[in-house]
Design a protein around this motif. Structure first.
Motif, mmCIF file in Angstrom:
data_model
loop_
_atom_site.group_PDB
_atom_site.id
_atom_site.type_symbol
_atom_site.label_atom_id
_atom_site.label_comp_id
_atom_site.label_asym_id
_atom_site.label_seq_id
_atom_site.Cartn_x
_atom_site.Cartn_y
_atom_site.Cartn_z
ATOM 1 N N ARG A 81 -24.448 20.783 3.951
ATOM 2 C CA ARG A 81 -23.663 19.928 4.754
ATOM 3 C C ARG A 81 -23.205 18.811 3.732
ATOM 4 N NH1 ARG A 81 -26.373 19.155 10.111
ATOM 5 N NH2 ARG A 81 -27.362 21.237 10.362
ATOM 6 N N VAL A 82 -22.293 18.058 3.998
ATOM 7 C CA VAL A 82 -21.923 16.889 3.201
ATOM 8 C C VAL A 82 -22.273 15.530 4.118
ATOM 9 C CG1 VAL A 82 -19.413 16.837 4.002
ATOM 10 C CG2 VAL A 82 -20.470 15.509 1.929
ATOM 11 N N VAL A 83 -22.737 14.690 3.470
ATOM 12 C CA VAL A 83 -23.541 13.537 4.310
ATOM 13 C C VAL A 83 -22.903 12.315 3.589
ATOM 14 C CG1 VAL A 83 -25.612 12.197 5.008
ATOM 15 C CG2 VAL A 83 -25.504 14.595 4.941
ATOM 16 N N PHE A 84 -21.944 11.357 4.408
ATOM 17 C CA PHE A 84 -21.459 10.041 3.831
ATOM 18 C C PHE A 84 -22.555 9.041 4.317
ATOM 19 C CE2 PHE A 84 -18.048 12.850 3.883
ATOM 20 C CZ PHE A 84 -17.216 12.800 2.785
ATOM 21 N N VAL A 85 -22.888 8.321 3.628
ATOM 22 C CA VAL A 85 -23.826 7.218 3.869
ATOM 23 C C VAL A 85 -23.252 5.747 3.578
ATOM 24 C CG1 VAL A 85 -26.084 6.223 3.166
ATOM 25 C CG2 VAL A 85 -25.844 8.739 3.095
ATOM 26 N N TRP A 86 -23.370 4.695 4.365
ATOM 27 C CA TRP A 86 -23.153 3.353 4.171
ATOM 28 C C TRP A 86 -24.190 2.628 3.769
ATOM 29 C CZ3 TRP A 86 -20.809 7.192 6.968
ATOM 30 C CH2 TRP A 86 -19.313 6.921 6.951
ATOM 31 N N PHE A 134 -17.181 4.444 2.692
ATOM 32 C CA PHE A 134 -18.545 4.813 2.627
ATOM 33 C C PHE A 134 -19.179 4.580 1.233
ATOM 34 C CE2 PHE A 134 -15.992 8.288 0.669
ATOM 35 C CZ PHE A 134 -16.702 8.666 -0.454
ATOM 36 N N ARG A 135 -20.567 4.409 0.926
ATOM 37 C CA ARG A 135 -20.987 3.946 -0.251
ATOM 38 C C ARG A 135 -21.482 5.093 -1.127
ATOM 39 N NH1 ARG A 135 -21.568 -0.294 -3.481
ATOM 40 N NH2 ARG A 135 -22.077 -1.555 -1.612
ATOM 41 N N ARG A 136 -21.787 6.349 -0.594
ATOM 42 C CA ARG A 136 -22.030 7.415 -1.348
ATOM 43 C C ARG A 136 -21.847 8.800 -0.391
ATOM 44 N NH1 ARG A 136 -27.191 5.603 -0.366
ATOM 45 N NH2 ARG A 136 -28.429 7.038 0.552
ATOM 46 N N ALA A 148 -35.779 19.249 2.706
ATOM 47 C CA ALA A 148 -34.522 19.167 2.385
ATOM 48 C C ALA A 148 -34.209 19.016 1.021
ATOM 49 C CB ALA A 148 -33.894 17.622 3.257
ATOM 50 N N PHE A 149 -32.929 19.476 0.549
ATOM 51 C CA PHE A 149 -32.349 19.405 -0.812
ATOM 52 C C PHE A 149 -31.266 18.528 -0.776
ATOM 53 C CE2 PHE A 149 -29.386 20.830 -4.006
ATOM 54 C CZ PHE A 149 -30.245 20.892 -5.097
ATOM 55 N N ARG A 150 -31.291 17.389 -1.574
ATOM 56 C CA ARG A 150 -30.220 16.400 -1.564
ATOM 57 C C ARG A 150 -29.741 16.396 -3.018
ATOM 58 N NH1 ARG A 150 -30.701 13.699 3.469
ATOM 59 N NH2 ARG A 150 -29.166 12.251 3.282
ATOM 60 N N GLN A 151 -28.282 16.223 -3.210
ATOM 61 C CA GLN A 151 -27.835 16.053 -4.473
ATOM 62 C C GLN A 151 -26.782 15.099 -4.293
ATOM 63 O OE1 GLN A 151 -28.390 17.362 -7.609
ATOM 64 N NE2 GLN A 151 -26.742 15.911 -8.491
ATOM 65 N N ARG A 152 -26.500 13.988 -4.851
ATOM 66 C CA ARG A 152 -25.574 13.063 -4.629
ATOM 67 C C ARG A 152 -24.402 13.717 -5.529
ATOM 68 N NH1 ARG A 152 -26.208 6.898 -6.921
ATOM 69 N NH2 ARG A 152 -26.468 6.552 -4.791
ATOM 70 N N ILE A 153 -23.197 13.294 -4.488
ATOM 71 C CA ILE A 153 -21.795 13.932 -5.114
ATOM 72 C C ILE A 153 -21.192 12.830 -5.761
ATOM 73 C CG2 ILE A 153 -19.764 14.883 -4.387
ATOM 74 C CD1 ILE A 153 -20.942 16.117 -1.945
ATOM 75 N N ILE A 154 -20.655 11.676 -5.072
ATOM 76 C CA ILE A 154 -20.255 10.679 -5.537
ATOM 77 C C ILE A 154 -20.815 9.322 -5.092
ATOM 78 C CG2 ILE A 154 -18.552 10.643 -3.932
ATOM 79 C CD1 ILE A 154 -16.470 10.105 -5.884
ATOM 80 N N GLY A 155 -20.740 8.180 -5.687
ATOM 81 C CA GLY A 155 -21.246 6.886 -5.213
ATOM 82 C C GLY A 155 -20.289 5.994 -5.707
ATOM 83 N N ARG A 156 -20.369 4.800 -4.694
ATOM 84 C CA ARG A 156 -19.458 3.593 -5.351
ATOM 85 C C ARG A 156 -20.394 2.507 -5.354
ATOM 86 N NH1 ARG A 156 -14.925 3.702 -0.382
ATOM 87 N NH2 ARG A 156 -13.767 5.814 -1.231
ATOM 88 N N LYS A 157 -20.036 2.125 -6.448
ATOM 89 C CA LYS A 157 -21.016 0.758 -7.013
ATOM 90 C C LYS A 157 -20.338 -0.684 -6.805
ATOM 91 C CE LYS A 157 -23.435 3.504 -10.235
ATOM 92 N NZ LYS A 157 -24.091 3.718 -11.642
ATOM 93 N N ASP A 158 -20.872 -1.674 -6.855
ATOM 94 C CA ASP A 158 -20.184 -2.920 -6.967
ATOM 95 C C ASP A 158 -20.029 -3.328 -8.289
ATOM 96 O OD1 ASP A 158 -20.457 -3.496 -4.239
ATOM 97 O OD2 ASP A 158 -22.775 -4.291 -4.528
#
Length: 187
Positions: A81-86, A134-136, A148-158
């Motif tokens: 899956r793809v998970v968008f996190v705030w 979304f944040r990441r 669970a196997f998790r890998q960051r795809i993209i993230g937004r930073k301040d």
């Protein structure tokens, strides 16, 4: 029996037992090291696009994932899956489809080989509206043991903006030519 022969027999028995214990420990340690391998993941070609038709919104995401199984045994990832996190921890989970548009994708990972997959996800009206902030985004799958196997795809930073410096702080120590001949002369 002479004491020398007795010592040799006992020495051989004790040495054999120690050797057998060493072999068994070696086999156990090797097996443990084999199970310690990881699944490596490289995500590329990330794309998130928004479509609007009248009042209806849709969002589409697509990306390439390359996975490498370090273990000597085959494994797999199920329910990718793809998970968008705030920022507040809220998540939107999107089921992915492969190139053949099959839902509920399972990726089989043979031992010590790269596997590549092109994955796509679609989000309808309310979810698509939320995806603008979304944040990441993370790639998520489940290993056979349930972890669970998790890998960051993209993230937004301040980002923090600083004043621009008027003058460079770089010092240039260059004096003359950099080439000197064998005698120390400049050519």
């Amino acid at each position: 029996m002479s004491p020398e022969i007795t010592a040799a027999v006992y020495g051989g028995l004790v040495g054999g037992v120690i050797a057998m214990i060493g072999v068994l420990l070696g086999v156990l340690v090797e097996r443990q090291l084999q199970w310690r391998g990881k699944v490596r993941c490289v995500v590329s070609d990330w794309n998130l696009s928004f479509l609007q038709a009248g009042e209806l919104n849709q969002a589409m995401c697509s990306f390439e994932v390359n996975l490498f199984n370090e273990k000597p045994l085959a494994t797999g990832l199920r329910d990718v899956r793809v998970v968008f996190v705030w920022d507040d921890g809220e998540e939107i989970v999107g089921r992915l489809r492969d190139v053949l548009l099959r839902e509920g994708v399972t990726l089989n990972l043979p031992p010590r080989e790269w596997v590549q997959a092109s994955l796509h996800g679609r989000f309808d009206d309310q979810e698509a509206r939320k995806l603008h902030s979304f944040r990441r985004a993370e790639f998520v799958g489940y290993l056979p043991d349930g972890r669970a196997f998790r890998q960051r795809i993209i993230g937004r930073k301040d980002f923090v903006v600083r004043r621009k410096r008027l003058f460079s702080s770089r010092k240039d120590y260059h004096s003359g030519s950099l080439w000197r001949g064998p005698s120390g002369d400049e050519n």
